[in-house]
Design a protein around this motif. Structure first.
Motif, mmCIF file in Angstrom:
data_model
loop_
_atom_site.group_PDB
_atom_site.id
_atom_site.type_symbol
_atom_site.label_atom_id
_atom_site.label_comp_id
_atom_site.label_asym_id
_atom_site.label_seq_id
_atom_site.Cartn_x
_atom_site.Cartn_y
_atom_site.Cartn_z
ATOM 1 N N PHE A 40 0.853 -1.186 0.000
ATOM 2 C CA PHE A 40 0.000 0.000 0.000
ATOM 3 C C PHE A 40 0.889 1.235 0.000
ATOM 4 N N ASP A 41 0.928 1.970 -1.105
ATOM 5 C CA ASP A 41 1.711 3.217 -1.165
ATOM 6 C C ASP A 41 3.126 3.035 -0.603
ATOM 7 N N GLY A 42 3.767 1.960 -1.007
ATOM 8 C CA GLY A 42 5.141 1.717 -0.581
ATOM 9 C C GLY A 42 5.270 0.933 0.712
ATOM 10 N N PHE A 43 4.159 0.824 1.475
ATOM 11 C CA PHE A 43 4.197 0.041 2.723
ATOM 12 C C PHE A 43 3.859 -1.408 2.412
ATOM 13 N N ARG A 44 4.700 -2.345 2.829
ATOM 14 C CA ARG A 44 4.501 -3.762 2.550
ATOM 15 C C ARG A 44 3.718 -4.400 3.699
ATOM 16 N N ALA A 45 2.405 -4.513 3.517
ATOM 17 C CA ALA A 45 1.541 -5.077 4.564
ATOM 18 C C ALA A 45 1.710 -6.589 4.673
ATOM 19 N N LEU A 46 1.897 -7.254 3.545
ATOM 20 C CA LEU A 46 2.239 -8.671 3.524
ATOM 21 C C LEU A 46 3.498 -8.827 2.691
ATOM 22 N N ASN A 47 4.402 -9.688 3.151
ATOM 23 C CA ASN A 47 5.706 -9.818 2.506
ATOM 24 C C ASN A 47 6.017 -11.295 2.248
ATOM 25 N N LYS A 48 5.624 -11.764 1.059
ATOM 26 C CA LYS A 48 5.879 -13.159 0.665
ATOM 27 C C LYS A 48 5.335 -14.140 1.706
ATOM 28 N N LEU A 49 4.083 -13.923 2.080
ATOM 29 C CA LEU A 49 3.416 -14.772 3.079
ATOM 30 C C LEU A 49 2.987 -16.097 2.453
ATOM 31 N N SER A 50 3.364 -17.199 3.077
ATOM 32 C CA SER A 50 2.941 -18.525 2.628
ATOM 33 C C SER A 50 2.290 -19.261 3.798
ATOM 34 N N LEU A 51 1.137 -19.898 3.510
ATOM 35 C CA LEU A 51 0.362 -20.534 4.572
ATOM 36 C C LEU A 51 -0.568 -21.566 3.949
ATOM 37 N N THR A 52 -0.742 -22.718 4.599
ATOM 38 C CA THR A 52 -1.730 -23.699 4.142
ATOM 39 C C THR A 52 -2.625 -24.091 5.302
ATOM 40 N N ILE A 53 -3.903 -24.268 5.006
ATOM 41 C CA ILE A 53 -4.884 -24.737 5.978
ATOM 42 C C ILE A 53 -5.556 -25.970 5.387
ATOM 43 N N GLU A 54 -5.616 -27.038 6.169
ATOM 44 C CA GLU A 54 -6.195 -28.282 5.675
ATOM 45 C C GLU A 54 -7.691 -28.342 5.985
ATOM 46 N N GLU A 55 -8.363 -29.324 5.385
ATOM 47 C CA GLU A 55 -9.780 -29.567 5.684
ATOM 48 C C GLU A 55 -9.932 -29.882 7.176
ATOM 49 N N ALA A 56 -10.969 -29.306 7.793
ATOM 50 C CA ALA A 56 -11.294 -29.553 9.210
ATOM 51 C C ALA A 56 -10.092 -29.305 10.119
ATOM 52 N N GLU A 57 -9.332 -28.269 9.813
ATOM 53 C CA GLU A 57 -8.227 -27.846 10.682
ATOM 54 C C GLU A 57 -8.579 -26.500 11.294
ATOM 55 N N MET A 58 -8.240 -26.323 12.562
ATOM 56 C CA MET A 58 -8.321 -24.996 13.164
ATOM 57 C C MET A 58 -6.903 -24.491 13.396
ATOM 58 N N ARG A 59 -6.664 -23.250 13.007
ATOM 59 C CA ARG A 59 -5.353 -22.634 13.165
ATOM 60 C C ARG A 59 -5.525 -21.294 13.880
ATOM 61 N N ALA A 60 -4.667 -21.025 14.838
ATOM 62 C CA ALA A 60 -4.651 -19.719 15.507
ATOM 63 C C ALA A 60 -3.556 -18.865 14.880
ATOM 64 N N ILE A 61 -3.898 -17.628 14.567
ATOM 65 C CA ILE A 61 -2.948 -16.672 13.995
ATOM 66 C C ILE A 61 -2.715 -15.579 15.032
ATOM 67 N N ILE A 62 -1.459 -15.400 15.434
ATOM 68 C CA ILE A 62 -1.134 -14.360 16.401
ATOM 69 C C ILE A 62 -0.029 -13.474 15.831
ATOM 70 N N GLY A 63 0.195 -12.356 16.484
ATOM 71 C CA GLY A 63 1.235 -11.435 16.041
ATOM 72 C C GLY A 63 0.933 -10.042 16.555
ATOM 73 N N PRO A 64 1.954 -9.199 16.669
ATOM 74 C CA PRO A 64 1.746 -7.839 17.156
ATOM 75 C C PRO A 64 0.914 -7.023 16.172
ATOM 76 N N ASN A 65 0.424 -5.863 16.617
ATOM 77 C CA ASN A 65 -0.307 -4.973 15.720
ATOM 78 C C ASN A 65 0.563 -4.629 14.517
ATOM 79 N N GLY A 66 -0.054 -4.637 13.329
ATOM 80 C CA GLY A 66 0.695 -4.334 12.121
ATOM 81 C C GLY A 66 1.400 -5.525 11.510
ATOM 82 N N ALA A 67 1.146 -6.730 12.063
ATOM 83 C CA ALA A 67 1.843 -7.922 11.573
ATOM 84 C C ALA A 67 1.303 -8.412 10.233
ATOM 85 N N GLY A 68 0.077 -7.978 9.880
ATOM 86 C CA GLY A 68 -0.515 -8.384 8.612
ATOM 87 C C GLY A 68 -1.696 -9.330 8.744
ATOM 88 N N LYS A 69 -2.180 -9.529 9.971
ATOM 89 C CA LYS A 69 -3.266 -10.497 10.208
ATOM 90 C C LYS A 69 -4.543 -10.101 9.468
#
Length: 249
Positions: free
Chosen positions: A18-47
């Protein structure tokens, strides 16, 4: 079409600028069928940006986002992605306050919404059974005739989760469900999400570490738009880089 991957959700090298700010930077993630995943991180992490990409609200600058191995989410709009079976619950519950709990669920039940169908609509036995099942599942069976405005904050959260479940999603994105809840409501919500994850995939973005521990699932830590660490909560909590990011050491 041959599936690109067997994972339900596949994000590969997703970047958002966004206007030079990289909100996501080569993010890779997989979620399987019937899987629950928790995503954590400080403010501004890209969640939030990550969820915006998954739901079509934000187009990635680069990278690949696939659903069920064959649907390219980067080329689809929000409505079409929702029709695929991706539901999103924001932090602040959005329910119809002046309607009853039961009517909120009825409005959300997946059914034929064309004009003629609405004119001739009658509640079917299947829909009645579906509403009863949802009310039981979200712990609001005894509140079915109350207006949504009269519910506690936690109960409104459950109602909105029920409204999403009524649309029969394959993937549910839930943003900080424990925020503002009592201790008992928080424990009940963890139990509810664990129950939901038996039959569909759930991604939970959360700041409350006790709640994440109650979920008992794999945790992904985001930092500056990338995956910093993955594993159990105990594993990521012991990671020196995670400690540094969270505690500034």
């Amino acid at each position: 079409m041959e599936p690109v991957t067997q994972s339900l959700l596949y994000l590969d090298n997703i970047s958002v600028v966004f206007d030079g700010f990289r909100a996501l930077n080569k993010l890779s993630l997989t979620i399987e069928e019937a899987e629950m995943r928790a995503i954590i991180g400080p403010n501004g992490a890209g969640k939030t940006t990550m969820m915006d990409v998954i739901t079509g609200k934000t187009r990635p600058t680069a990278g690949e986002a696939m659903f069920a191995g064959i649907h390219d989410l980067t080329t689809m709009d929000e409505a079409d992605i929702a029709q695929l079976g991706i539901g999103r619950k924001f932090q602040t519950p959005t329910v119809f306050d002046m309607h009853t709990v039961e009517d909120n669920l009825l409005l959300a039940v997946k059914s034929d919404r064309r004009a003629f169908a609405n004119i001739t609509w009658r509640r079917t036995a299947h829909e009645r059974a579906r509403i009863d099942e949802l009310l039981e599942r979200i712990r609001l069976k005894d509140q079915r005739h109350r207006q949504a405005a009269e519910l506690s904050h936690g109960q409104k959260q459950w109602l909105e989760i029920g409204m999403l479940l009524a649309q029969e999603p394959r993937l549910l994105l839930v943003d900080e469900p424990a925020a503002g809840m009592t201790d008992q409501e928080t424990a009940d919500t963890a139990e509810l999400l664990r129950d939901i994850a038996k039959t569909r995939s759930v991604v939970v973005v959360e700041h409350d570490m006790q709640f994440v521990r109650d979920l008992g699932v794999k945790v992904t830590v985001l930092h500056e738009g990338s995956v910093l660490a993955e594993g159990s909560l105990d594993q990521v909590s012991a990671n020196e880089r995670v400690i540094e990011v969270y505690l500034g050491r």
